[in-house]
Design an enzyme around this catalytic site. Structure first.
Site, mmCIF file in Angstrom:
data_model
loop_
_atom_site.group_PDB
_atom_site.id
_atom_site.type_symbol
_atom_site.label_atom_id
_atom_site.label_comp_id
_atom_site.label_asym_id
_atom_site.label_seq_id
_atom_site.Cartn_x
_atom_site.Cartn_y
_atom_site.Cartn_z
ATOM 1 N N HIS A 55 38.070 -33.622 5.450
ATOM 2 C CA HIS A 55 39.180 -34.586 5.546
ATOM 3 C C HIS A 55 40.452 -33.880 5.063
ATOM 4 C CE1 HIS A 55 38.615 -34.878 1.239
ATOM 5 N NE2 HIS A 55 37.366 -35.305 1.402
ATOM 6 N N GLY A 57 42.019 -33.980 2.357
ATOM 7 C CA GLY A 57 41.938 -33.429 1.002
ATOM 8 C C GLY A 57 41.463 -31.978 1.052
ATOM 9 N N HIS A 58 40.376 -31.744 1.809
ATOM 10 C CA HIS A 58 39.878 -30.365 1.968
ATOM 11 C C HIS A 58 40.953 -29.472 2.595
ATOM 12 C CE1 HIS A 58 35.865 -32.614 2.371
ATOM 13 N NE2 HIS A 58 35.653 -31.822 1.338
ATOM 14 N N GLN A 175 34.438 -30.999 -12.389
ATOM 15 C CA GLN A 175 33.954 -29.805 -11.691
ATOM 16 C C GLN A 175 34.931 -28.648 -11.907
ATOM 17 O OE1 GLN A 175 32.237 -29.672 -7.579
ATOM 18 N NE2 GLN A 175 34.344 -29.241 -7.016
ATOM 19 N N MET A 206 40.645 -39.668 -1.001
ATOM 20 C CA MET A 206 39.848 -39.216 0.146
ATOM 21 C C MET A 206 38.533 -38.613 -0.346
ATOM 22 S SD MET A 206 42.408 -37.578 2.894
ATOM 23 C CE MET A 206 43.671 -38.615 3.629
ATOM 24 N N SER A 208 34.429 -37.447 1.456
ATOM 25 C CA SER A 208 33.482 -37.474 2.590
ATOM 26 C C SER A 208 32.594 -38.697 2.493
ATOM 27 C CB SER A 208 32.625 -36.207 2.583
ATOM 28 O OG SER A 208 33.430 -35.055 2.563
HETATM 29 P P1 AMP Z 1 33.305 -31.562 -1.444
HETATM 30 O O1 AMP Z 1 33.239 -31.224 0.010
HETATM 31 O O2 AMP Z 1 33.321 -33.019 -1.732
HETATM 32 O O3 AMP Z 1 32.280 -30.791 -2.267
HETATM 33 O O4 AMP Z 1 34.713 -31.046 -1.948
HETATM 34 C C1 AMP Z 1 35.102 -29.713 -1.730
HETATM 35 C C2 AMP Z 1 36.424 -29.467 -2.427
HETATM 36 O O5 AMP Z 1 37.385 -30.379 -1.920
HETATM 37 C C3 AMP Z 1 36.377 -29.686 -3.952
HETATM 38 O O6 AMP Z 1 37.198 -28.714 -4.592
HETATM 39 C C4 AMP Z 1 36.959 -31.068 -4.087
HETATM 40 O O7 AMP Z 1 37.561 -31.300 -5.348
HETATM 41 C C5 AMP Z 1 37.994 -31.051 -2.989
HETATM 42 N N1 AMP Z 1 38.361 -32.419 -2.599
HETATM 43 C C6 AMP Z 1 37.539 -33.415 -2.192
HETATM 44 N N2 AMP Z 1 38.221 -34.556 -1.980
HETATM 45 C C7 AMP Z 1 39.519 -34.268 -2.280
HETATM 46 C C8 AMP Z 1 40.735 -35.024 -2.289
HETATM 47 N N3 AMP Z 1 40.753 -36.319 -1.944
HETATM 48 N N4 AMP Z 1 41.873 -34.404 -2.656
HETATM 49 C C9 AMP Z 1 41.859 -33.092 -3.020
HETATM 50 N N5 AMP Z 1 40.760 -32.316 -3.030
HETATM 51 C C10 AMP Z 1 39.608 -32.902 -2.673
#
Ligand code: AMP
Length: 302
Positions: A55, A57-58, A175, A206, A208
């Protein structure tokens, strides 16, 4: 008239057409060769670790990574060791084709798509990576095996990709604190960068996992950001009492129906230790379960 002109001019060259498809890395050797090529040419490599189902955020992390290094590798791997039995490992949303299109548009030079055989060739790691001091609070209370799993896989991803920089979102604040500490304590040659939390237009952080939410739960989920924004407003108006700020968030969460509050905490942003009374900075962090979906959110003040 204006809108028509705008519509004709804008879509002629979609950004994605300008980008080369990222190199697909499947093995440790692929990653090592990619890093060696770029390092030999004097280029730095940034890593953006993700579990996919990308999304905005990523993608904001990729944009930040491109500012921090010459080339960006995104890893997409749903790491089993950070899921406990009964959590959503098997149902975690996946969309490899969609993710590759987004990674391309965002400007990733490579995407690392390992299988579990590549990451855990013996089926498990006998070596553990853990930061007990940061793993007894907030999300670790309900997910005690989560951060050791994250710390292990991120340490492996740093070593596999040979990255110089790695970018993580402040959405997962604990984390990020764990990774910073592992990197410092183990002298990993990686600069860890935190990037701001990205929200939906209505304020929901945001994630997943938002795809799991039904319409009613999606509405209830707004209580997290609304509570945090209320406290942020009070902070900006001069409130400095950590307990009163935390209480404002709690009140908003309690008004929402159906959610179970795992925690609502006011902590020091560096060591995540609870703070109380007058403070000059703090992190307000929440975790709420809506049905089977666990949502987290936070706001950093000061
Ligand atoms: P994930 O795929 O959920 O393991 O997240 C991968 C990376 O994306 C991690 O560093 C998360 O902190 C970051 N991340 C997930 N959601 C967001 C968001 N809404 N805003 C900023 N970074 C995000």
């Amino acid at each position: 008239m204006h809108a028509l002109t705008h519509a004709v001019v804008e879509p002629l060259v979609p950004a994605v057409a300008l980008r080369a498809a990222p190199r697909l890395l499947r093995t440790v050797a692929d990653c090592r060769a990619f890093a060696a090529e770029h390092h030999a040419a004097g280029r730095t490599v940034a890593l953006v670790p993700t579990m996919g189902y990308l999304h905005d955020g990523h993608l904001s992390l990729v944009a930040r990574a491109r500012e921090e290094a010459d080339v960006v590798v995104m890893s997409i791997y749903v790491n089993p060791t950070q899921f406990a039995a009964g959590e959503d490992l098997d149902t975690y949303p996946r969309d490899e084709a969609g993710d590759l299109a987004k990674a391309t548009a965002a400007g990733c030079a490579a995407v690392f798509l390992p299988t579990t055989d590549v990451i855990y060739p013996r089926g498990h790691s006998a070596t553990q990576v853990a930061v007990p001091a940061l793993q007894q609070t907030l999300c670790a209370v309900d997910r005690p095996t989560h951060f050791p799993g994250v710390a292990l896989v991120v340490t492996k991803l740093f070593n596999i990709t040979g990255c110089d920089v790695a970018v993580f979102g402040e959405k997962d604040f604990q984390q990020l604190a764990v990774i910073r500490r592992v990197t410092e304590d183990l002298n990993l040659p990686v600069r860890v960068v935190g990037a701001p939390l990205v929200r939906e237009p209505d304020g929901l952080a945001m994630s997943s996992r938002n795809v799991y939410l039904g319409a009613e739960q999606r509405r209830e989920a707004l209580a997290l950001s609304q509570g945090l924004f209320a406290a942020e407003g009070a902070w900006l108006a001069g409130e400095r009492d950590a307990d009163r700020l935390k209480r404002m968030v709690e009140l908003r969460l309690q008004q929402a129906h159906g959610g179970i509050i795992d925690y609502c905490a006011a902590v020091d942003p560096d060591d995540l230790v609870p703070v109380t009374g007058e403070v000059d900075r703090l992190l307000l962090a929440v975790a709420v379960r809506l049905g089977k979906t666990r949502l987290i959110d936070n706001v950093r003040l000061g």
